[in-house]
Design an enzyme around this catalytic site. Structure first.
Site, PDB file in Angstrom:
ATOM      1  N   VAL A   1       3.521  -0.467   4.663  1.00  0.00           N
ATOM      2  CA  VAL A   1       2.159  -0.943   4.863  1.00  0.00           C
ATOM      3  C   VAL A   1       1.775  -1.871   3.716  1.00  0.00           C
ATOM      4  O   VAL A   1       1.917  -1.528   2.544  1.00  0.00           O
ATOM      5  CB  VAL A   1       1.163   0.230   4.958  1.00  0.00           C
ATOM      6  CG1 VAL A   1      -0.247  -0.295   5.207  1.00  0.00           C
ATOM      7  CG2 VAL A   1       1.579   1.194   6.068  1.00  0.00           C
TER       8      VAL A   1
ATOM      9  N   THR B   1       9.294   6.216   6.456  1.00  0.00           N
ATOM     10  CA  THR B   1      10.652   6.144   6.989  1.00  0.00           C
ATOM     11  C   THR B   1      10.827   4.964   7.932  1.00  0.00           C
ATOM     12  O   THR B   1      11.863   4.291   7.917  1.00  0.00           O
ATOM     13  CB  THR B   1      10.996   7.445   7.734  1.00  0.00           C
ATOM     14  OG1 THR B   1      10.775   8.553   6.855  1.00  0.00           O
ATOM     15  CG2 THR B   1      12.446   7.444   8.190  1.00  0.00           C
ATOM     16  N   PHE B   2       9.816   4.694   8.738  1.00  0.00           N
ATOM     17  CA  PHE B   2       9.953   3.700   9.797  1.00  0.00           C
ATOM     18  C   PHE B   2       9.158   2.419   9.556  1.00  0.00           C
ATOM     19  O   PHE B   2       9.269   1.475  10.334  1.00  0.00           O
ATOM     20  CB  PHE B   2       9.532   4.313  11.138  1.00  0.00           C
ATOM     21  CG  PHE B   2      10.260   5.577  11.480  1.00  0.00           C
ATOM     22  CD1 PHE B   2      11.592   5.544  11.874  1.00  0.00           C
ATOM     23  CD2 PHE B   2       9.620   6.809  11.386  1.00  0.00           C
ATOM     24  CE1 PHE B   2      12.273   6.711  12.179  1.00  0.00           C
ATOM     25  CE2 PHE B   2      10.291   7.980  11.693  1.00  0.00           C
ATOM     26  CZ  PHE B   2      11.625   7.935  12.086  1.00  0.00           C
ATOM     27  N   SER B   3       8.359   2.377   8.512  1.00  0.00           N
ATOM     28  CA  SER B   3       7.517   1.201   8.299  1.00  0.00           C
ATOM     29  C   SER B   3       7.044   1.137   6.853  1.00  0.00           C
ATOM     30  O   SER B   3       7.174   2.108   6.103  1.00  0.00           O
ATOM     31  CB  SER B   3       6.298   1.249   9.229  1.00  0.00           C
ATOM     32  OG  SER B   3       5.494   2.379   8.920  1.00  0.00           O
TER      33      SER B   3
ATOM     34  N   ASP C   1       1.152  14.648  14.151  1.00  0.00           N
ATOM     35  CA  ASP C   1       1.442  14.487  12.723  1.00  0.00           C
ATOM     36  C   ASP C   1       0.147  14.375  11.914  1.00  0.00           C
ATOM     37  O   ASP C   1      -0.004  13.477  11.081  1.00  0.00           O
ATOM     38  CB  ASP C   1       2.327  13.266  12.488  1.00  0.00           C
ATOM     39  CG  ASP C   1       3.019  13.295  11.122  1.00  0.00           C
ATOM     40  OD1 ASP C   1       3.082  14.379  10.518  1.00  0.00           O
ATOM     41  OD2 ASP C   1       3.494  12.243  10.676  1.00  0.00           O
TER      42      ASP C   1
ATOM     43  N   ILE D   1       0.829  -1.201   0.000  1.00  0.00           N
ATOM     44  CA  ILE D   1       0.000   0.000   0.000  1.00  0.00           C
ATOM     45  C   ILE D   1       0.864   1.251   0.000  1.00  0.00           C
ATOM     46  O   ILE D   1       0.621   2.205  -0.734  1.00  0.00           O
ATOM     47  CB  ILE D   1      -0.955   0.004   1.213  1.00  0.00           C
ATOM     48  CG1 ILE D   1      -1.923  -1.186   1.125  1.00  0.00           C
ATOM     49  CG2 ILE D   1      -1.708   1.317   1.306  1.00  0.00           C
ATOM     50  CD1 ILE D   1      -2.818  -1.334   2.331  1.00  0.00           C
ATOM     51  N   GLY D   2       1.896   1.261   0.830  1.00  0.00           N
ATOM     52  CA  GLY D   2       2.765   2.430   0.914  1.00  0.00           C
ATOM     53  C   GLY D   2       3.949   2.153   1.805  1.00  0.00           C
ATOM     54  O   GLY D   2       4.056   1.096   2.439  1.00  0.00           O
TER      55      GLY D   2
ATOM     56  N   LYS E   1       0.962  -2.900   9.098  1.00  0.00           N
ATOM     57  CA  LYS E   1       2.057  -1.939   9.232  1.00  0.00           C
ATOM     58  C   LYS E   1       3.268  -2.684   9.782  1.00  0.00           C
ATOM     59  O   LYS E   1       3.341  -2.989  10.965  1.00  0.00           O
ATOM     60  CB  LYS E   1       1.657  -0.787  10.153  1.00  0.00           C
ATOM     61  CG  LYS E   1       2.714   0.299  10.276  1.00  0.00           C
ATOM     62  CD  LYS E   1       2.199   1.470  11.105  1.00  0.00           C
ATOM     63  CE  LYS E   1       3.225   2.581  11.195  1.00  0.00           C
ATOM     64  NZ  LYS E   1       2.717   3.740  11.975  1.00  0.00           N
TER      65      LYS E   1
END
EC number: 2.7.11.22
Length: 419
Positions: free
Chosen positions: A18, A14-16, A128, A10-11, A33
């Site tokens: 999906v 920086t840290f994960s 965020d 899906i996307g 995730k």
């Protein structure tokens, strides 16, 4: 992750990253995730604010539902299994030639303010809020990605470079980490404008340009506001006077009530900025409140709970596997910082006590009452002791399988003295 089949990506952040996954247990689709960081212990997992926050905030119709947390002690991998949404706000407005109708904009913004009101009342701010972190499924909006969230009671200063630049509040740009939950309302105001106009409100290319873009529209603030910010920053700053073009000059299709709320959300001074619970009472949302009141009346007549939940019977249900057995369970500040009453509030989010290699599955809990609302007597949610399920108990078809890792159920968050 043996209970899930990867469907597609899906996307990635920086840290994960999906992934879209399909459960081999119930056939439903979920968003996984997968954290890029490797974790050495359950204690590290405990310290993830995102998990703590989602456990506290779920279930809520405008907060992304956490279905399951899977931690592999051997590899150190950690995955958050969440409900799958259709798209995010950025994807919704990207490439559109014409803005959404004001009725649709109002509907989405009301839900966004509901989500912010819920997290702030529960002692959390997001930090965020941006189009990519606001998810849509049909007409339901949900706030997701709580990886940057903090407790409103934690000690300042916070991280300076938080939030995405275009949605970063002035106090985040001009102080050394001295900001509050009001930053979420600024970010939501920027999203509000972007949904309505299909253009970012303050598209700065760097920190200095970001402030300049804000001053171009809003104007430079009063000297007393800048003085207040200077007291929380080691470096001095001064800005040339700008009157500001004003938001109405950038748009022609927004109603006066819409612009009034937008101005209140992007007030330069956080002390003057509207809070989420106040935004929900703004005249702009009058029709939304009437609709909600009628729906609530219908639920009462039908004998349903007073707090309606978005109708997602499949994604709001959780199946906990115990070697061949499936159990289906339903998942169910004032202007300034809220005043303390009674015992001191918690300074950080509560830790989840776990042990062993686990699959953490959510299960039903009563609707959370606000830690800031009236009637709480100043008490905060507590966690029950964990109930561990030995993996040694198997059904007949599985006797020849290797022993499974120990599984723990997360405790329900309850409030002493609450309803």
């Amino acid at each position: 992750m043996k209970n899930y089949k990867a469907i597609g990506k899906i996307g990635e952040g920086t840290f994960s990253e999906v992934m879209k996954m399909q459960s081999l247990r119930d056939g439903n689709y979920y968003a996984c995730k997968q954290m890029k960081q490797r974790f050495e212990s359950i204690e590290q997992v405990n310290n993830l604010r995102e998990i703590q926050a989602l456990r506290r905030l779920n279930p809520h119709p405008n907060i992304l539902m956490l279905h399951e947390v899977v931690f592999d002690r051997k590899s150190g991998s950690l995955a958050l299994i969440c409900e799958l949404m259709d798209m995010n706000i950025y994807e919704l407005i990207r490439g559109r030639r014409y803005p959404l109708s004001e009725k649709k904009i109002m509907h989405y913004m009301y839900q966004l303010c509901k989500s912010l009101d819920h997290i702030h009342r529960n002692g959390i701010f997001h930090r965020d809020v941006k189009p990519e972190n606001i998810l849509i499924k049909q007409d339901v909006l949900k706030l997701g990605d709580f990886g940057s969230c903090r407790s409103v009671y934690s000690k300042q200063p916070y991280t300076e470079y938080i939030s995405t630049r275009w949605y970063r509040a002035p106090e985040c740009l001009l102080t050394d980490g001295f900001y509050t939950y009001k930053m979420d309302l600024w970010s939501a105001g920027c999203v509000f404008y972007e949904i309505a106009s299909l253009q970012p409100l303050f598209p700065g290319v760097n920190e200095l340009d970001q402030i300049s873009k804000i001053h171009d529209v809003i104007g430079t603030p009063a000297q007393k506001i800048l003085t207040k910010f200077k007291q929380s920053r080691a470096m001095n700053f001064d800005f040339p006077f700008k009157k500001g073009s004003g938001i109405p000059l950038l748009t022609t299709n927004l109603s006066p009530q819409c612009l009034s709320l937008l101005h209140a959300m992007v007030a330069y001074d956080p002390d003057e900025r509207i809070a989420a619970h106040q935004a929900l009472q703004h005249p702009y949302f009058q029709e939304q409140r009437k609709t909600e009141k009628r729906a609530l009346g219908s639920h009462r007549k039908a004998g349903f709970p007073e707090h309606p939940v978005a109708p997602e019977p499949l994604s709001n249900s959780c199946q906990i596997s115990k070697e061949g057995r499936k159990q289906k369970q339903s998942l169910k500040q004032e202007e300034d910082r809220p005043k303390r009453r009674g015992p001191a509030y918690v300074m950080e989010l509560p830790k989840l006590k776990l042990s062993g290699v686990v699959r953490l599955s959510s299960y039903s809990s009563p609707t959370l009452q606000s830690v800031l609302g009236s009637g709480t007597n100043g008490r905060v949610p507590v966690l029950r002791p964990l109930k561990c399920i030995p993996a040694s108990k198997k059904t007949d078809p599985q006797k020849d399988l290797k022993p499974a890792p120990q599984q723990c159920r997360l405790p329900t968050i309850v409030r002493k003295g609450g309803r």
